[in-house]
Scaffold this active site. Sequence first.
Site, PDB file in Angstrom:
ATOM      1  N   TYR A   1      -3.172 -14.915  -1.566  1.00  0.00           N
ATOM      2  CA  TYR A   1      -3.522 -13.634  -0.940  1.00  0.00           C
ATOM      3  C   TYR A   1      -4.938 -13.238  -1.327  1.00  0.00           C
ATOM      4  O   TYR A   1      -5.315 -13.312  -2.501  1.00  0.00           O
ATOM      5  CB  TYR A   1      -2.547 -12.539  -1.394  1.00  0.00           C
ATOM      6  CG  TYR A   1      -2.896 -11.176  -0.844  1.00  0.00           C
ATOM      7  CD1 TYR A   1      -2.291 -10.704   0.321  1.00  0.00           C
ATOM      8  CD2 TYR A   1      -3.842 -10.366  -1.467  1.00  0.00           C
ATOM      9  CE1 TYR A   1      -2.633  -9.456   0.841  1.00  0.00           C
ATOM     10  CE2 TYR A   1      -4.189  -9.125  -0.946  1.00  0.00           C
ATOM     11  CZ  TYR A   1      -3.576  -8.678   0.202  1.00  0.00           C
ATOM     12  OH  TYR A   1      -3.915  -7.457   0.722  1.00  0.00           O
TER      13      TYR A   1
ATOM     14  N   GLU B   1      -7.819  -8.289   5.169  1.00  0.00           N
ATOM     15  CA  GLU B   1      -6.670  -8.860   4.474  1.00  0.00           C
ATOM     16  C   GLU B   1      -6.410 -10.263   5.001  1.00  0.00           C
ATOM     17  O   GLU B   1      -6.198 -10.453   6.195  1.00  0.00           O
ATOM     18  CB  GLU B   1      -5.436  -7.973   4.696  1.00  0.00           C
ATOM     19  CG  GLU B   1      -4.292  -8.316   3.776  1.00  0.00           C
ATOM     20  CD  GLU B   1      -3.123  -7.354   3.913  1.00  0.00           C
ATOM     21  OE1 GLU B   1      -2.639  -7.162   5.051  1.00  0.00           O
ATOM     22  OE2 GLU B   1      -2.697  -6.798   2.890  1.00  0.00           O
TER      23      GLU B   1
END
Length: 225
Positions: free
Chosen positions: A118, A206
């Site tokens: 991530y 993101e």
Amino acid sequence: MNIHEYQAKELLRGYGVAVPRGGVAYTPEEAESVARELGGPVWVVKSQIHAGGRGAGRFQDNPSGKGGVRVVTSIEDVAKNAAEMLNHVLVTKQTGPAGREVKRLYVEEGADIKRELYLGMLIDRATGRVTIIASTEGGMEIEEVAHNTPEKIVKVGIDPATGIQGYHTRKVAFALGLDGKQVGAAAKFIMAAYQAFVDLDCAIVEINPLIVTGAGDILALDAKM
Ligand code: ADP
Ligand code: MG
């Protein structure tokens, strides 16, 4: 304004962020021709809606069927799955029970995933600084990771006076468990994403998941901005 995954990837690609090749499709025929151009042998057919959780989501008219992100291995299956998804309502954790109608697809080359990580960027409210959020727990909602295993999240604030530096990207690469040539690739990737964030005046970038491929390359498989 909300933009779709494929639009975010197009913008990021322009800044030098590594993303898979792909093309948008509004009909099964277009999906098929994009797939032919990409060449295979693995394709991913991805619903483009303004909500996440598509992979684990389900179509309203077929709750026991497959989700909104499908890995396929033939051109025929690209077209077949495209027809099952286009103009159908996808319900995910983030859409609420009403779901969202899928009006376009992104057909992308399938990646050989070794690790899912991530990477996020946002403005930290307390410090006003661009902050990089990194975690080894890719493919999951970061809020969930923050709740269950907060020790698996690393935050790195960037001083606007100096901008992003090598020690920032090394800290992130280390937190992601990267080594060897991946550290340099991650540095290039993070610098490029940071430049996009600042230039485009983003509230959030993101990348979930950011992956390491079998060949050791670093690639953005999903992007939100
Ligand atoms: P969402 O976050 O909305 O579920 P993603 O784009 O993150 O959508 O896709 C969900 C999952 O599907 C990813 O975590 C990854 O495992 C897989 N996936 C997505 N794109 C690809 C791709 N190009 N190649 C291989 N797997 C993919
Ligand atoms: Mg995702």
